[in-house]
Design an enzyme around this catalytic site. Structure first.
Site, short mmCIF file in Angstrom:
data_model
loop_
_atom_site.label_atom_id
_atom_site.label_comp_id
_atom_site.label_asym_id
_atom_site.label_seq_id
_atom_site.Cartn_x
_atom_site.Cartn_y
_atom_site.Cartn_z
N ASP A 87 0.87 -1.16 0.00
CA ASP A 87 0.00 0.00 0.00
C ASP A 87 0.92 1.23 0.00
O ASP A 87 2.12 1.11 0.27
CB ASP A 87 -0.88 -0.02 1.26
CG ASP A 87 -1.69 1.24 1.42
OD1 ASP A 87 -2.41 1.61 0.49
OD2 ASP A 87 -1.58 1.87 2.49
N ASP A 105 -0.14 5.24 0.77
CA ASP A 105 -0.41 6.23 1.81
C ASP A 105 -0.61 5.56 3.16
O ASP A 105 -1.44 4.66 3.31
CB ASP A 105 -1.65 7.06 1.46
CG ASP A 105 -1.43 7.93 0.24
OD1 ASP A 105 -0.28 8.28 -0.04
OD2 ASP A 105 -2.42 8.25 -0.45
N THR A 117 -2.53 0.90 -4.73
CA THR A 117 -3.03 2.11 -4.09
C THR A 117 -4.46 2.44 -4.50
O THR A 117 -4.88 2.12 -5.62
CB THR A 117 -2.12 3.30 -4.43
OG1 THR A 117 -2.65 4.50 -3.86
CG2 THR A 117 -1.97 3.47 -5.94
N SER A 118 -5.18 3.08 -3.61
CA SER A 118 -6.51 3.58 -3.93
C SER A 118 -6.45 4.97 -4.55
O SER A 118 -7.48 5.54 -4.90
CB SER A 118 -7.38 3.61 -2.66
OG SER A 118 -7.54 2.31 -2.14
N LYS A 174 -10.22 -1.69 -2.62
CA LYS A 174 -10.13 -2.32 -1.31
C LYS A 174 -11.38 -1.97 -0.52
O LYS A 174 -11.87 -0.84 -0.62
CB LYS A 174 -8.89 -1.81 -0.57
CG LYS A 174 -7.58 -1.98 -1.34
CD LYS A 174 -6.43 -1.26 -0.63
CE LYS A 174 -5.17 -1.26 -1.43
NZ LYS A 174 -4.07 -0.53 -0.77
N ASP A 186 -1.44 -0.65 6.22
CA ASP A 186 -1.66 0.03 7.50
C ASP A 186 -3.13 0.14 7.85
O ASP A 186 -3.47 0.45 9.00
CB ASP A 186 -1.07 1.45 7.45
CG ASP A 186 -1.90 2.38 6.58
OD1 ASP A 186 -2.40 3.39 7.11
OD2 ASP A 186 -2.04 2.10 5.38
#
Length: 217
Positions: A12, A14, A106-107, A138, A163
């Site tokens: 991931d 951020d 990543t989103s 996600k 995280d």
């Protein structure tokens, strides 16, 4: 020729490699103010969904294209002028991983990730799965499964480093090993928990079979 890596690491971005909490709060807070919304509530929703899903929840009566355009404007400006920092250990970790053995999932959108990585000096791998690459974000397993496919990896040979609860669930649903970092307490479901990314560096490198793993911490 040497065989390709048998183990892979999917990160991931951020909250895992880049500390962007303040940036995200500021961007979403400014966006929320434009629509006379509670910034805390908007940010709470945005943390667990992709932007279009966030708009559908917090401003269902507004044009999602308009909402996205406004958000993109704010995010692009933040990439240009905001202050970013990589978590301690990120540069050493990514620099030590074998080529082709890792990816970003990543989103966010790839061009912003690249901008942030440029600002923080982190290398960008060939495989980046972003919000535009998938139809389900996600906690769906789709983003992580796509990253594994692009790397030519089996899910069971992949380590997910996350995280956030939604990312952890995505990795677990993909049938991958999931380690949590940068949180005071373990996220439900993780196979291992590390209080910081730096603590996890030697073990991540060992998982990936990187040379000199024990020397990096």
């Amino acid at each position: 020729m040497r065989p390709g890596p048998r183990k892979y690491v999917l990160f991931d971005v951020d909250g895992t490699l880049i500390d962007a909490v303040a940036n995200q709060r500021r961007v979403w807070g400014t966006w929320a103010a434009r629509y006379a919304l509670d910034p805390d509530e908007v940010y709470r929703v945005a943390l667990r969904t992709r932007p279009m899903e966030t708009f559908a929840t917090v401003v269902p009566d507004r044009d999602p294209g308009e909402c996205l355009s406004a958000l993109h404007e704010l995010e692009d400006e933040d990439v240009r002028s905001g202050v970013y920092a990589a978590f301690d250990g990120a540069a050493r970790l990514l620099g030590a991983l074998p080529p082709g053995a890792w990816a970003l999932v990543t989103s966010n959108y790839e061009h912003r990730v690249r901008g942030r990585f440029t600002r923080t000096g982190l290398p960008v791998p060939p495989v980046v799965v972003d919000a535009a690459a998938v139809t389900e974000g996600k906690p769906s397993p789709v983003p992580y499964l796509l990253a594994a496919e692009l790397l030519g990896a089996r899910p069971e040979d992949c380590l997910v480093v996350e995280d956030a609860p939604s990312g952890v669930q995505a990795g677990l649903r993909a049938g991958m090993t999931v380690w949590g970092v940068n949180a005071p307490a373990a996220v439900t479901g993780v196979h291992r928990h590390f209080g910081s990314l730096r603590e996890a560096v030697p073990d991540i490198l060992a998982f990936a079979g990187a040379e000199g793993a024990a020397a990096v911490g």
